[in-house]
Write an enzyme that holds these catalytic residues in place. Structure first.
Site, PDB file in Angstrom:
ATOM      1  N   ASP A  88      -3.918  -4.949   6.036  1.00  0.00           N
ATOM      2  CA  ASP A  88      -4.411  -5.777   4.936  1.00  0.00           C
ATOM      3  C   ASP A  88      -3.410  -6.877   4.609  1.00  0.00           C
ATOM      4  O   ASP A  88      -2.208  -6.638   4.546  1.00  0.00           O
ATOM      5  CB  ASP A  88      -4.661  -4.930   3.687  1.00  0.00           C
ATOM      6  CG  ASP A  88      -5.201  -5.760   2.529  1.00  0.00           C
ATOM      7  OD1 ASP A  88      -6.140  -6.547   2.770  1.00  0.00           O
ATOM      8  OD2 ASP A  88      -4.687  -5.638   1.410  1.00  0.00           O
TER       9      ASP A  88
ATOM     10  N   SER B  47       0.863  -1.182   0.000  1.00  0.00           N
ATOM     11  CA  SER B  47       0.000   0.000   0.000  1.00  0.00           C
ATOM     12  C   SER B  47       0.900   1.233   0.000  1.00  0.00           C
ATOM     13  O   SER B  47       1.823   1.318  -0.802  1.00  0.00           O
ATOM     14  CB  SER B  47      -0.949  -0.043   1.210  1.00  0.00           C
ATOM     15  OG  SER B  47      -1.885   1.010   1.162  1.00  0.00           O
TER      16      SER B  47
ATOM     17  N   HIS C 124      -2.541  -1.266  -3.344  1.00  0.00           N
ATOM     18  CA  HIS C 124      -3.642  -0.328  -3.131  1.00  0.00           C
ATOM     19  C   HIS C 124      -3.331   0.941  -3.912  1.00  0.00           C
ATOM     20  O   HIS C 124      -2.352   1.629  -3.617  1.00  0.00           O
ATOM     21  CB  HIS C 124      -3.791   0.008  -1.647  1.00  0.00           C
ATOM     22  CG  HIS C 124      -4.076  -1.186  -0.790  1.00  0.00           C
ATOM     23  ND1 HIS C 124      -3.920  -1.165   0.579  1.00  0.00           N
ATOM     24  CD2 HIS C 124      -4.526  -2.429  -1.094  1.00  0.00           C
ATOM     25  CE1 HIS C 124      -4.247  -2.345   1.073  1.00  0.00           C
ATOM     26  NE2 HIS C 124      -4.612  -3.135   0.069  1.00  0.00           N
TER      27      HIS C 124
END
EC number: 3.1.1.61
Length: 342
Positions: free
Chosen positions: A285, A164, A191
């Protein structure tokens, strides 16, 4: 109050950004710049908490400005650019230089998507301004020495990566160091804002010897090829591990794509032949998926805290005791090559 510097060479676009940001009671636009040189001067003078940065500017573009700012006074930078594939690719270079996020330029007032675009911009600037650990890009350094006796490696192998905020820079370092004859497919969940997946894949392809492409459902997974999750879709593998699966299943933990479905998928298909890599990013995540991967006999590499822009995701994996190795990006590449060699 979060103090924001807006850097954009087009007056109309700059006014739009200033208007959106100024409308939020938690944000204050303290300066405006029309190119990278002016931006650097204003960073020195104003010391903003966050910056929005265009990439296509003259004479000093957003990539150069980002690199200079991160070297001189590291500040959270959000790239705001058009969805032209060339500009998206340039945006990835700015992320590699130290910017934390990239967004498309908001549509104008009166457009159906304006409210969503404005909300996304405001939310992202606020979130990035709170990033506690900001580091300038690291110089290349020697990899950690490999273990003297590496474990046996199964025939069927795959590398799955989740990242991310700060992930693109780390991933670029890894791909640049991997061998062209990597004997496994590499799948990536990053992401990233809608519309950026294709440019992200093109940029990754330029980062090293491995070709990169946006995955599509049913695509044959090839060794030595990087397969990137498409915009707003989960990425996984078929039950036999030969093809990509792309679905619009519900977001996991607020993310689509998410690292957890990817890790769970490769764990089920490859078992001990799966390697999970978790890189810089906010939140946690992918951690639940890594737990499944470890239970299936796979291995996990987490990025070390010192080289992360944000140590959320890899930090959560380390805290859960899931990491077989904790390494800087260069050393991650060397460890992957070691584990995957024939």
């Amino acid at each position: 109050m979060i103090r924001v510097l807006v850097v954009e060479d087009m007056p109309t676009a700059r006014q739009l950004l200033v208007g959106i940001l100024s409308a939020d009671p938690e944000l204050e636009v303290v300066g405006q710049a029309s190119d990278g040189a002016e931006a650097l001067a204003l960073v020195r003078a104003l010391r903003p908490d966050a910056i929005t940065m265009d990439v296509m500017m003259m004479p000093v573009d957003g990539i150069q400005a980002t690199a200079q700012i991160m070297a001189e006074r590291p500040t959270p930078i959000v790239i705001v650019t058009s969805l032209d594939v060339n500009e998206v690719t340039l945006s990835m270079k700015a992320l590699a230089a130290g910017a934390l996020a990239a967004l498309p330029k908001p549509r104008g007032p009166g457009s159906p998507g304006f409210a969503d675009d404005a909300r996304r911009l405001v939310t992202t600037v606020k979130a990035m301004s709170r990033v506690a650990l900001l580091r300038r890009p690291e110089p290349a350094r020697a990899a950690a020495p490999p273990p003297a006796a590496p474990p046996d490696v199964p025939r069927g192998r795959v590398v799955a990566v989740a990242a991310s905020t700060g992930g693109p820079a780390a991933l670029q370092r890894i791909l640049a160091r991997l061998p062209a004859a990597l004997p496994a497919p590499l799948l990536v969940v990053q992401h990233i804002a809608l519309g950026f997946a294709e440019g992200f894949a093109r940029w990754l392809a330029s980062a090293g010897p491995l070709p990169a492409r946006v995955a599509r459902d049913g695509l044959l997974l090839e060794p030595g090829v990087v397969h990137v999750a498409p915009d707003d879709r989960h990425l996984g593998v078929s039950a036999d591990g030969t093809r990509a699966t792309v679905t619009d299943a519900a977001p996991v933990g607020g993310f689509r794509p998410s690292g957890t479905p990817l890790f769970r998928s490769v764990a089920a298909a490859y078992g001990a032949g799966a390697v999970g890599v978790i890189l810089s990013g906010m939140g946690r995540d992918g951690v639940e998926g890594l737990a499944d991967l470890r239970r299936a006999g796979g291995r996990v590499v987490a990025q070390e805290a010192a080289s992360c822009a944000v140590d959320g995701m890899p930090g959560a994996a380390r805290a859960a005791g899931l990491a077989d190795a904790v390494l800087a990006p260069d050393a991650i590449a060397d460890r992957l090559a070691l584990w995957l060699r024939r």
